[in-house]
Design a protein around this motif. Structure first.
Motif, PDB file in Angstrom:
ATOM      1  N   ALA A 329       0.822  -1.220   0.000  1.00  0.00           N
ATOM      2  CA  ALA A 329       0.000   0.000   0.000  1.00  0.00           C
ATOM      3  C   ALA A 329       0.853   1.266   0.000  1.00  0.00           C
ATOM      4  O   ALA A 329       0.468   2.289  -0.564  1.00  0.00           O
ATOM      5  N   LYS A 330       2.012   1.189   0.616  1.00  0.00           N
ATOM      6  CA  LYS A 330       2.909   2.363   0.693  1.00  0.00           C
ATOM      7  C   LYS A 330       3.372   2.818  -0.694  1.00  0.00           C
ATOM      8  O   LYS A 330       3.723   3.969  -0.904  1.00  0.00           O
ATOM      9  N   LEU A 331       3.379   1.887  -1.658  1.00  0.00           N
ATOM     10  CA  LEU A 331       3.874   2.200  -3.003  1.00  0.00           C
ATOM     11  C   LEU A 331       2.826   2.903  -3.869  1.00  0.00           C
ATOM     12  O   LEU A 331       3.123   3.329  -4.974  1.00  0.00           O
ATOM     13  N   TYR A 332       1.596   2.993  -3.366  1.00  0.00           N
ATOM     14  CA  TYR A 332       0.505   3.588  -4.148  1.00  0.00           C
ATOM     15  C   TYR A 332       0.150   4.961  -3.597  1.00  0.00           C
ATOM     16  O   TYR A 332       0.335   5.233  -2.421  1.00  0.00           O
ATOM     17  N   GLN A 333      -0.409   5.830  -4.469  1.00  0.00           N
ATOM     18  CA  GLN A 333      -0.616   7.227  -4.080  1.00  0.00           C
ATOM     19  C   GLN A 333      -1.883   7.481  -3.269  1.00  0.00           C
ATOM     20  O   GLN A 333      -2.062   8.552  -2.697  1.00  0.00           O
ATOM     21  N   GLY A 334      -2.783   6.489  -3.171  1.00  0.00           N
ATOM     22  CA  GLY A 334      -4.076   6.725  -2.516  1.00  0.00           C
ATOM     23  C   GLY A 334      -5.081   7.235  -3.541  1.00  0.00           C
ATOM     24  O   GLY A 334      -4.720   7.651  -4.630  1.00  0.00           O
ATOM     25  N   LEU A 335      -6.354   7.206  -3.185  1.00  0.00           N
ATOM     26  CA  LEU A 335      -7.417   7.570  -4.134  1.00  0.00           C
ATOM     27  C   LEU A 335      -7.425   9.068  -4.412  1.00  0.00           C
ATOM     28  O   LEU A 335      -7.084   9.859  -3.536  1.00  0.00           O
ATOM     29  N   PRO A 336      -7.820   9.462  -5.644  1.00  0.00           N
ATOM     30  CA  PRO A 336      -7.810  10.894  -5.976  1.00  0.00           C
ATOM     31  C   PRO A 336      -8.866  11.654  -5.179  1.00  0.00           C
ATOM     32  O   PRO A 336      -9.987  11.178  -5.027  1.00  0.00           O
ATOM     33  N   GLN A 337      -8.493  12.802  -4.639  1.00  0.00           N
ATOM     34  CA  GLN A 337      -9.463  13.634  -3.917  1.00  0.00           C
ATOM     35  C   GLN A 337     -10.135  14.573  -4.911  1.00  0.00           C
ATOM     36  O   GLN A 337      -9.497  15.457  -5.459  1.00  0.00           O
ATOM     37  N   LEU A 338     -11.406  14.315  -5.140  1.00  0.00           N
ATOM     38  CA  LEU A 338     -12.140  15.078  -6.149  1.00  0.00           C
ATOM     39  C   LEU A 338     -12.788  16.280  -5.474  1.00  0.00           C
ATOM     40  O   LEU A 338     -13.718  16.123  -4.697  1.00  0.00           O
ATOM     41  N   LYS A 339     -12.256  17.422  -5.750  1.00  0.00           N
ATOM     42  CA  LYS A 339     -12.762  18.635  -5.082  1.00  0.00           C
ATOM     43  C   LYS A 339     -13.982  19.142  -5.848  1.00  0.00           C
ATOM     44  O   LYS A 339     -13.874  19.997  -6.704  1.00  0.00           O
ATOM     45  N   LYS A 340     -15.132  18.560  -5.548  1.00  0.00           N
ATOM     46  CA  LYS A 340     -16.364  19.064  -6.173  1.00  0.00           C
ATOM     47  C   LYS A 340     -17.366  19.358  -5.066  1.00  0.00           C
ATOM     48  O   LYS A 340     -17.705  18.479  -4.280  1.00  0.00           O
ATOM     49  N   GLU A 341     -17.786  20.596  -5.018  1.00  0.00           N
ATOM     50  CA  GLU A 341     -18.779  20.996  -4.029  1.00  0.00           C
ATOM     51  C   GLU A 341     -20.144  20.525  -4.499  1.00  0.00           C
ATOM     52  O   GLU A 341     -20.487  20.678  -5.679  1.00  0.00           O
ATOM     53  N   ILE A 342     -20.924  19.948  -3.590  1.00  0.00           N
ATOM     54  CA  ILE A 342     -22.280  19.534  -3.969  1.00  0.00           C
ATOM     55  C   ILE A 342     -23.220  20.713  -3.747  1.00  0.00           C
ATOM     56  O   ILE A 342     -23.281  21.272  -2.652  1.00  0.00           O
ATOM     57  N   HIS A 343     -23.940  21.111  -4.799  1.00  0.00           N
ATOM     58  CA  HIS A 343     -24.852  22.259  -4.704  1.00  0.00           C
ATOM     59  C   HIS A 343     -26.244  21.757  -4.302  1.00  0.00           C
ATOM     60  O   HIS A 343     -27.119  21.538  -5.140  1.00  0.00           O
ATOM     61  N   TRP A 344     -26.421  21.573  -2.996  1.00  0.00           N
ATOM     62  CA  TRP A 344     -27.648  20.957  -2.479  1.00  0.00           C
ATOM     63  C   TRP A 344     -28.890  21.776  -2.815  1.00  0.00           C
ATOM     64  O   TRP A 344     -29.908  21.227  -3.221  1.00  0.00           O
TER      65      TRP A 344
END
Length: 354
Positions: A329-344
């Motif tokens: 797991a240390k060799l992988y970057q982790g899941l992409p953080q998708l910066k999308k605001e939800i417009h409720w």
């Protein structure tokens, strides 16, 4: 006389805990925006929502009776065998919803993968991350069938983003379509917090039986060989929370949202299924992960392979997993953080009516 309380039925499918837990942020936002959510599901999905929102009214829907086989390769045939029960449940829930619209004065419906929970009389939203339903050689049929049901709803909300990098890949993206859907951004009930690390490993189990228990039995043996502190959440919803200690491992039967949020933030790495709700939580929290997809569940296998191929997170098949695999797991970057605001507010305009 105009209805002063705007009642919205929120109905997640009872298939593991994921459909219910990803509805938690929707229910919170409905309340913030002046709506009154009414909860509807069955089994553990309904139980977890009742624990999170004890002040809200809850109703029981029929069970789809989705059963897993002990052998992953038999999963599809078990689903086909059970399909008459599922079709029966869909017809029953349609009848119940028809009655509830007048009985509970409903202004709208939000269904997370419950195919019969909609109405032509009130705006009805379907939530899914699967426009394509992977089922091996029958993918074409299962996808077309799912899209046929989606068309019956006013709108379809997809908890992902349209552009790359996204979390669903071909599950949530079609080349061409005539569906009315909106990418609303990933849904998570959790927030990222800067807390001191207490656990080197967090194990989170979920999903239908018997596969949840099979993985629990396997991992209980494996984690004893892990060098470091482990928090192990079994995903069994019971009336009382139980905490047990064995060596450096702390076991919980279940946690509610604020507790699981703290545990995630206090952990270095997460070992879990590659269910889509967990994927959205990991992306939001920026945690390194190792996945063990549910045997025979094509969607989880596809996501795990895709994340490995893209360098986000490694995975292993359930029967092959060993605790030593976690070092990858240390060799992988982790899941992409998708910066999308939800417009409720924008999404909820649908339910405002006249």
């Amino acid at each position: 006389m105009k209805n002063s309380t705007k009642n919205i039925l929120v109905a997640p499918l009872n298939w593991g805990l994921g459909h219910a837990t990803r509805c938690i942020p929707i229910i919170r936002e409905l309340e913030k925006n002046g709506f009154t959510p009414i909860l509807a599901s069955d089994g553990v999905a309904l139980q977890i929502l009742q624990k999170e929102f004890p002040h809200l009214q809850s109703l029981t829907l029929p069970s789809y009776e989705i059963e897993y086989s002990k052998n992953g390769s038999d999963f599809k045939w078990k689903l086909i065998k059970n399909s008459p029960k599922m079709i029966d449940a869909i017809f029953t829930e349609k009848k119940m919803v028809k009655k509830w619209i007048t009985e509970y004065n409903l202004n709208g419906i939000i269904s997370d993968n419950r195919l019969g929970v909609y109405s032509k009389k009130v705006p009805s939203v379907f939530i899914t991350h699967q426009l394509n339903v992977l089922s091996g050689k029958t993918t074409w049929i299962s996808s077309k069938l799912h899209q046929y049901f989606i068309k019956k709803f006013t709108e379809c909300w997809i908890p992902d983003i349209e552009r790359m990098p996204n979390l669903t890949g071909k599950l949530g993206h079609l080349k061409k379509n005539n569906l009315n859907f909106t990418y609303i951004g990933p849904l998570s009930r959790l927030e990222r917090k800067n807390l001191p690390i207490k656990y080197d490993l967090m194990v989170v189990l979920s999903g239908p039986e018997p596969q949840r228990t099979l993985l629990e039995e396997k991992l209980k043996k494996e984690v004893l060989q892990f060098q470091g502190n482990v928090i192990f959440i079994k995903g069994i919803i019971e009336p009382e929370q139980k905490i047990e200690h064995e060596g450096k491992v702390t076991y919980y039967n279940f946690m509610i949202s604020n507790e699981i949020e703290t545990a995630f933030n206090e952990s270095t790495m997460v070992l879990c299924r590659s269910g889509y709700t967990t994927v959205m939580d990991l992306a939001k929290l920026g945690k390194k992960a190792f996945f063990i997809p549910t045997p025979g569940q094509f969607e989880q296998e596809y996501l795990a392979k895709r994340f490995k191929r893209n360098g986000f997170a490694p995975f292993a098949k359930q029967e092959n997993f060993e605790i030593a695999d976690l070092k990858d797991a240390k060799l992988y970057q982790g899941l992409p953080q998708l910066k999308k605001e939800i417009h409720w507010k924008q999404l909820f305009i649908l339910f405002e009516g006249e």
